[in-house]
Design an enzyme around this catalytic site. Structure first.
Site, short mmCIF file in Angstrom:
data_model
loop_
_atom_site.label_atom_id
_atom_site.label_comp_id
_atom_site.label_asym_id
_atom_site.label_seq_id
_atom_site.Cartn_x
_atom_site.Cartn_y
_atom_site.Cartn_z
N ASP A 14 0.81 -1.23 0.00
CA ASP A 14 0.00 0.00 0.00
C ASP A 14 0.84 1.27 0.00
OD1 ASP A 14 -2.42 -1.39 -0.03
OD2 ASP A 14 -2.46 -1.56 2.15
N VAL A 15 1.90 1.29 -0.80
CA VAL A 15 2.71 2.52 -0.92
C VAL A 15 2.50 3.19 -2.27
CG1 VAL A 15 4.47 1.78 0.72
CG2 VAL A 15 4.76 1.25 -1.72
N LYS A 39 1.38 -7.65 -14.13
CA LYS A 39 1.38 -7.85 -12.67
C LYS A 39 1.22 -9.35 -12.49
CE LYS A 39 -0.75 -6.38 -8.32
NZ LYS A 39 0.45 -5.81 -7.71
N GLY A 119 5.46 -5.62 -8.85
CA GLY A 119 5.54 -6.63 -7.82
C GLY A 119 4.32 -6.64 -6.92
N ARG A 179 3.71 10.54 -1.87
CA ARG A 179 3.20 11.06 -0.59
C ARG A 179 1.95 10.31 -0.18
NH1 ARG A 179 3.89 17.26 1.34
NH2 ARG A 179 3.33 16.93 3.51
N PRO A 207 2.80 14.17 -5.19
CA PRO A 207 2.05 14.65 -4.02
C PRO A 207 0.81 13.79 -3.78
CG PRO A 207 1.53 16.00 -5.92
CD PRO A 207 2.60 15.04 -6.37
N HIS A 208 0.14 14.03 -2.69
CA HIS A 208 -1.12 13.33 -2.42
C HIS A 208 -2.16 13.86 -3.41
CE1 HIS A 208 -3.85 10.93 0.00
NE2 HIS A 208 -4.71 11.92 -0.05
N ILE A 209 -2.66 12.98 -4.25
CA ILE A 209 -3.58 13.38 -5.32
C ILE A 209 -4.99 12.88 -5.02
CG2 ILE A 209 -4.08 13.16 -7.79
CD1 ILE A 209 -1.11 12.66 -8.27
#
Length: 230
Positions: A14-15, A39, A119, A179, A207-209
């Site tokens: 979850d990054v 994937k 991954g 972020r 950035p946080h989008i």
């Protein structure tokens, strides 16, 4: 065969690996490059009329310019959103790095300019009692793009992951700061620390989008270091 292939890894689960992977694909698309993605393993799939489907894999399928079948993009689909080797055990299946690498090679035969292999989880996610997902890029000799989830603990997670990548004999082609937490304390200080301690190029600071699209992410991605060194 794909001219440039990169394995996209994360400092943790979850990054934002899929977020950054789609941004990389779109950035390549905008340069006029043909793109493809895979994937190989996805845990956390939903049952549909067409079979098991994973939202991350569907995003990759959509972002790539070369349209492959879902089964090519995500050949190993597991339903529960848990560690892949546990989900496979519950389904009576066995994961094997050599087979997964072979599935990736099949997609690598596509005549693409740019390819990403996304991954699952972090670098040492187990496949079985003796192999981890890291064995797949090792078998493929694929350079790595690391997605760093910018949150508390990211410096240690990043340095440990980079250390493992290098120990496995692979090259860190670049990293992206995502972020993940909009209110992270001392964000700029953490970023500057990572920039000073990592020799690989920073490919983007995302950035946080709120409106998450591949196009919005691509605005913050610099492909130049990836295209120059291969």
């Amino acid at each position: 065969m794909a001219k440039r292939t990169f394995f996209v890894a994360g400092t943790d689960t979850d990054v934002g690996k899929t977020l950054i992977s789609t941004g990389l694909l779109e950035a390549a698309n905008q340069r006029g490059l043909s793109t493809v993605a895979v994937k190989p393993i996805a845990a956390g799939c939903e049952q549909t009329e067409a079979g098991l489907r994973n939202s991350d894999a569907l995003q990759l399928q959509q972002a790539a310019s070369i349209k492959l079948s879902y089964e090519q993009v995500n050949p190993i689909s597991l339903e529960p959103p848990i560690a892949p080797h546990i989900a496979a055990q519950q389904a009576g299946r066995r994961l094997d790095a050599d087979r997964i690498a072979a599935l990736c090679r099949g997609v690598m035969m596509q005549p693409a300019d740019f390819m990403v292999i996304e991954g699952a989880g972090g670098w040492r996610v187990p496949l079985n009692h003796r192999q981890t997902l890291a064995d797949v890029p090792k078998l493929l000799h694929t350079p790595v793009i690391l997605v760093v989830g910018m949150k508390l603990g990211c410096i240690s997670h990043t340095l440990l992951t980079v250390e493992a990548i290098v120990k496995d004999g692979l090259r860190l082609a670049g990293w992206v700061a995502n972020r993940a937490e909009p209110q992270m304390s001392c964000y700029s200080e953490n970023l500057e620390t990572l920039k000073s301690m990592l020799s690989a190029p920073l490919l983007g600071e995302v950035p946080h989008i709120e409106d998450i699209t591949a196009q919005n992410v691509a605005k913050y991605i610099d492909l130049a270091p990836l295209l120059a060194d291969q």
